[in-house]
Motif scaffolding. Structure first.
Motif, mmCIF file in Angstrom:
data_model
loop_
_atom_site.group_PDB
_atom_site.id
_atom_site.type_symbol
_atom_site.label_atom_id
_atom_site.label_comp_id
_atom_site.label_asym_id
_atom_site.label_seq_id
_atom_site.Cartn_x
_atom_site.Cartn_y
_atom_site.Cartn_z
ATOM 1 N N UNK A 1 -7.992 9.120 8.279
ATOM 2 C CA UNK A 1 -9.009 8.545 7.401
ATOM 3 C C UNK A 1 -9.979 9.646 6.983
ATOM 4 N N UNK A 2 -10.156 9.794 5.676
ATOM 5 C CA UNK A 2 -10.877 10.949 5.146
ATOM 6 C C UNK A 2 -12.309 10.667 4.732
ATOM 7 N N UNK A 3 -12.737 9.416 4.692
ATOM 8 C CA UNK A 3 -14.105 9.143 4.249
ATOM 9 C C UNK A 3 -14.635 7.863 4.878
ATOM 10 N N UNK A 4 -15.960 7.697 4.759
ATOM 11 C CA UNK A 4 -16.592 6.484 5.255
ATOM 12 C C UNK A 4 -16.925 6.557 6.731
ATOM 13 N N UNK A 5 -17.291 5.420 7.303
ATOM 14 C CA UNK A 5 -17.713 5.386 8.698
ATOM 15 C C UNK A 5 -16.594 5.736 9.669
ATOM 16 N N UNK A 6 -15.332 5.635 9.213
ATOM 17 C CA UNK A 6 -14.204 5.973 10.087
ATOM 18 C C UNK A 6 -13.628 7.344 9.773
ATOM 19 N N UNK A 7 -14.373 8.168 9.060
ATOM 20 C CA UNK A 7 -13.897 9.504 8.700
ATOM 21 C C UNK A 7 -13.498 10.298 9.945
ATOM 22 N N UNK A 8 -12.331 10.918 9.874
ATOM 23 C CA UNK A 8 -11.833 11.717 10.984
ATOM 24 C C UNK A 8 -11.073 10.924 12.025
ATOM 25 N N UNK A 9 -11.102 9.585 11.926
ATOM 26 C CA UNK A 9 -10.332 8.751 12.849
ATOM 27 C C UNK A 9 -8.904 8.602 12.345
ATOM 28 N N UNK A 10 -8.041 8.094 13.208
ATOM 29 C CA UNK A 10 -6.621 7.943 12.884
ATOM 30 C C UNK A 10 -6.223 6.485 13.090
ATOM 31 N N UNK B 1 -8.397 0.925 3.528
ATOM 32 C CA UNK B 1 -9.217 0.940 2.317
ATOM 33 C C UNK B 1 -10.665 1.148 2.753
ATOM 34 N N UNK B 2 -11.288 2.282 2.357
ATOM 35 C CA UNK B 2 -12.644 2.599 2.828
ATOM 36 C C UNK B 2 -13.720 1.805 2.101
ATOM 37 N N UNK B 3 -14.949 1.998 2.525
ATOM 38 C CA UNK B 3 -16.077 1.271 1.945
ATOM 39 C C UNK B 3 -16.222 1.536 0.450
ATOM 40 N N UNK B 4 -15.936 2.758 0.017
ATOM 41 C CA UNK B 4 -16.109 3.099 -1.394
ATOM 42 C C UNK B 4 -15.192 2.305 -2.303
ATOM 43 N N UNK B 5 -14.115 1.731 -1.732
ATOM 44 C CA UNK B 5 -13.208 0.882 -2.499
ATOM 45 C C UNK B 5 -13.282 -0.585 -2.065
ATOM 46 N N UNK B 6 -14.398 -0.969 -1.434
ATOM 47 C CA UNK B 6 -14.589 -2.368 -1.057
ATOM 48 C C UNK B 6 -14.213 -2.687 0.368
ATOM 49 N N UNK B 7 -13.928 -1.673 1.193
ATOM 50 C CA UNK B 7 -13.572 -1.906 2.577
ATOM 51 C C UNK B 7 -14.791 -1.940 3.480
ATOM 52 N N UNK B 8 -14.590 -1.722 4.762
ATOM 53 C CA UNK B 8 -13.317 -1.413 5.413
ATOM 54 C C UNK B 8 -12.333 -2.585 5.324
ATOM 55 N N UNK B 9 -11.093 -2.248 4.948
ATOM 56 C CA UNK B 9 -10.039 -3.251 4.865
ATOM 57 C C UNK B 9 -8.712 -2.593 5.193
ATOM 58 N N UNK C 1 -10.099 -3.070 -2.438
ATOM 59 C CA UNK C 1 -9.749 -4.157 -1.524
ATOM 60 C C UNK C 1 -9.581 -5.466 -2.284
ATOM 61 N N UNK C 2 -8.887 -6.413 -1.654
ATOM 62 C CA UNK C 2 -8.711 -7.736 -2.261
ATOM 63 C C UNK C 2 -10.056 -8.427 -2.444
ATOM 64 N N UNK C 3 -10.967 -8.219 -1.492
ATOM 65 C CA UNK C 3 -12.289 -8.849 -1.596
ATOM 66 C C UNK C 3 -13.052 -8.309 -2.796
ATOM 67 N N UNK C 4 -12.986 -6.988 -3.018
ATOM 68 C CA UNK C 4 -13.693 -6.393 -4.144
ATOM 69 C C UNK C 4 -13.096 -6.835 -5.470
ATOM 70 N N UNK C 5 -11.786 -7.007 -5.495
ATOM 71 C CA UNK C 5 -11.088 -7.409 -6.719
ATOM 72 C C UNK C 5 -11.108 -8.914 -6.941
ATOM 73 N N UNK C 6 -11.446 -9.672 -5.908
ATOM 74 C CA UNK C 6 -11.413 -11.123 -6.014
ATOM 75 C C UNK C 6 -10.006 -11.682 -6.112
ATOM 76 N N UNK C 7 -9.050 -11.041 -5.421
ATOM 77 C CA UNK C 7 -7.655 -11.486 -5.479
ATOM 78 C C UNK C 7 -7.492 -12.843 -4.809
ATOM 79 N N UNK C 8 -6.653 -13.673 -5.399
ATOM 80 C CA UNK C 8 -6.322 -14.957 -4.805
ATOM 81 C C UNK C 8 -4.966 -14.872 -4.119
#
Length: 471
Positions: free
Chosen positions: A219-228, A271-279, A370-377
């Motif tokens: 994981x390259x970004x966000x609160x989990x950056x550097x984790x696997x 999916x990191x926070x910048x894309x609507x995550x963490x997901x 993320x599905x939440x950010x996109x509002x996917x059904x």
């Protein structure tokens, strides 16, 4: 000939009844054989050679598909759908990622099974696992790192994710470990052993394919950056590792045998926070669904699910930047893209696809939201009933073999049914399994009837161990 030598009316009736039953059994066996022979003659979809690979519909970017079934292949499609690269020299190909700055070069994990005695394989079969880089334009292939292992069962690396110019994190299914290796020095800098956090009583029977670690993601970004992030298939869990702290238990998604969450999943994408995550978007393989889970208030909550009436053992799903989802449906024999409303908008056939990647969208489509950010059904099989194709041509819309095949699929545990699909020819499906079942049952019934008739004619009477007095 006198009257006493003539066969009795009861004997004649008996023979007529027997012959009718013989004819019925024969007809059932012949019809079943014809169904199987017809399917075998069609050959089904095969991608074992470049000539057999179908072209794909046009799409905006290049698409790479890997296979790890009866034949190992890696195929690249141009945006116009033409095959621009094909390789089947390895026994199996697994996860493939584009090289940053050069989307027409990919890096992937692959496996060779060695069946002949050699200096590095004194007791075949053995396994050679490699991380390779392939230039899809020139065809040049370079081995970045390799290791030999002295067994074949589950002796594979399904994924290797680049961390920087010299280091990869590897999903080592052979030893149920995750390790980081410097490919220049070939020194392992860090290692996590699943035994340190999971009991041997769980998973598959140890030591044969105990954890089946099939995916890693740095994981390259966000609160989990550097984790696997790691997928332990046989524990039905996606876990997160810190290189200093080890397993982050509070972040674990799923629980062993809690199949309504995950059931032997493959290839989760973070999916990191910048894309609507963490997901986490994941192929829930044995549940035959694509699922997404959102991190909310310290817990994972399912926010999206997709399935249709054809999907069978999916093993990869990527969220694309356009909001669509790219899915590898292994036993559905297809790679497909579904849009935000859940409809299939792009599809190409593949014998047993493992992974699909849209090259210009980044590693595992890193810019997908993320599905939440996109509002996917969510979409279920009942809602997508027509998308899988294949209407019924049977009498009054009823196909007996299709019905029996669906019944077999329903009765058998998913793992057993998927195992049958994996080891049988690609043209075998539920209808063909049903036809073979009908033929076997008819043959057994015929043989049993013949034995009973022979004993009856010889004067041997069989009696049930429990019967009414006077029988």
């Amino acid at each position: 000939m006198n009257a006493e030598s003539l066969p009795s009316i009861d004997r004649v009736r008996s023979e007529i009844t027997r012959n009718r039953l013989r004819a019925a059994f024969a007809v059932l066996i012949l019809i079943s054989a014809a169904v199987v022979a017809s399917a075998a003659a069609s050959g089904g979809l095969s991608t074992a050679s470049k000539e057999d690979v179908p072209n794909a519909p046009p799409t905006e970017n290049h698409t790479v598909v890997t296979e790890s079934g009866r034949a190992g292949t890696i195929t690249a499609y141009a945006p116009d759908g033409e095959v621009i690269y094909y390789n089947n020299t390895r026994t199996k190909y697994f996860d493939a990622d584009p090289v940053e700055g050069d989307p027409l070069t990919v890096e992937y994990a692959a496996t060779d099974t060695i069946h002949t005695e050699k200096p590095y394989c004194g007791s075949p079969p053995c396994t050679r696992n490699v991380i390779e880089r392939a230039n899809l334009t020139t065809g040049e292939v370079e081995v970045l790192y390799e290791r030999y292992d002295p067994n074949e069962l589950a002796a594979e690396w399904h994924d290797a994710d680049r961390i920087n110019e010299t280091h990869f994190v590897v999903a080592d299914m052979v030893h149920d470990q995750v390790f980081i290796v410097d490919t220049e020095t070939e020194i392992v800098d860090w290692l996590w052993d699943a035994q340190s956090d999971f009991p041997l009583e769980g998973g598959h029977e140890w030591p044969r394919d105990w954890a089946h670690i099939n995916d890693v993601e740095y994981i390259e970004e966000g609160q989990m950056e550097g984790r696997i992030m790691v997928s332990l298939r046989n524990q039905d869990q996606v876990v997160f590792l810190d290189q200093q702290q080890g397993l982050l238990e509070d972040w674990t998604l799923g629980s062993e045998n809690e199949y309504d969450v995950l059931n032997e999943q493959h290839n989760p994408d973070y999916i990191p926070e910048s894309q609507g995550g963490p997901a986490v978007l994941v192929a829930d393989s044995e549940n035959a669904q694509i699922k997404e889970f959102q991190r909310e208030d310290g817990e994972w909550n399912q926010t999206w699910v997709w399935e249709d009436d054809r999907i069978q053992w999916p093993r990869d799903a990527d969220r694309l930047p356009n909001g669509n989802t790219l899915i590898s449906d292994t036993h559905g024999n297809r790679v497909m893209e579904v849009n935000e409303s859940g409809a299939i908008v792009w599809q190409v056939g593949s014998s047993l696809p493992y992974e699909a990647e849209r090259l210009e969208t980044g590693d595992e489509s890193t810019s997908g939201e993320s599905a939440a950010a996109l509002g996917l059904e969510s979409r279920t099989a009942a809602e997508t009933g027509g998308d899988g194709g294949g209407g019924s041509d049977g009498l009054f819309g009823f196909e007996p073999l299709e019905f029996l095949g669906d019944l077999i699929e329903t009765i058998l545990p998913h793992r057993i049914y998927n195992g049958l699909l994996f080891v049988t020819p690609v043209w075998m499906g539920s209808s063909e399994f049903a036809a073979i079942g009908v033929a076997l049952l008819a043959g057994l019934a015929w043989a049993g009837s013949e034995i009973r008739w022979q004993l009856h004619d010889a004067g041997v009477r069989l009696r049930l161990p429990v019967y009414r007095q006077g029988d």
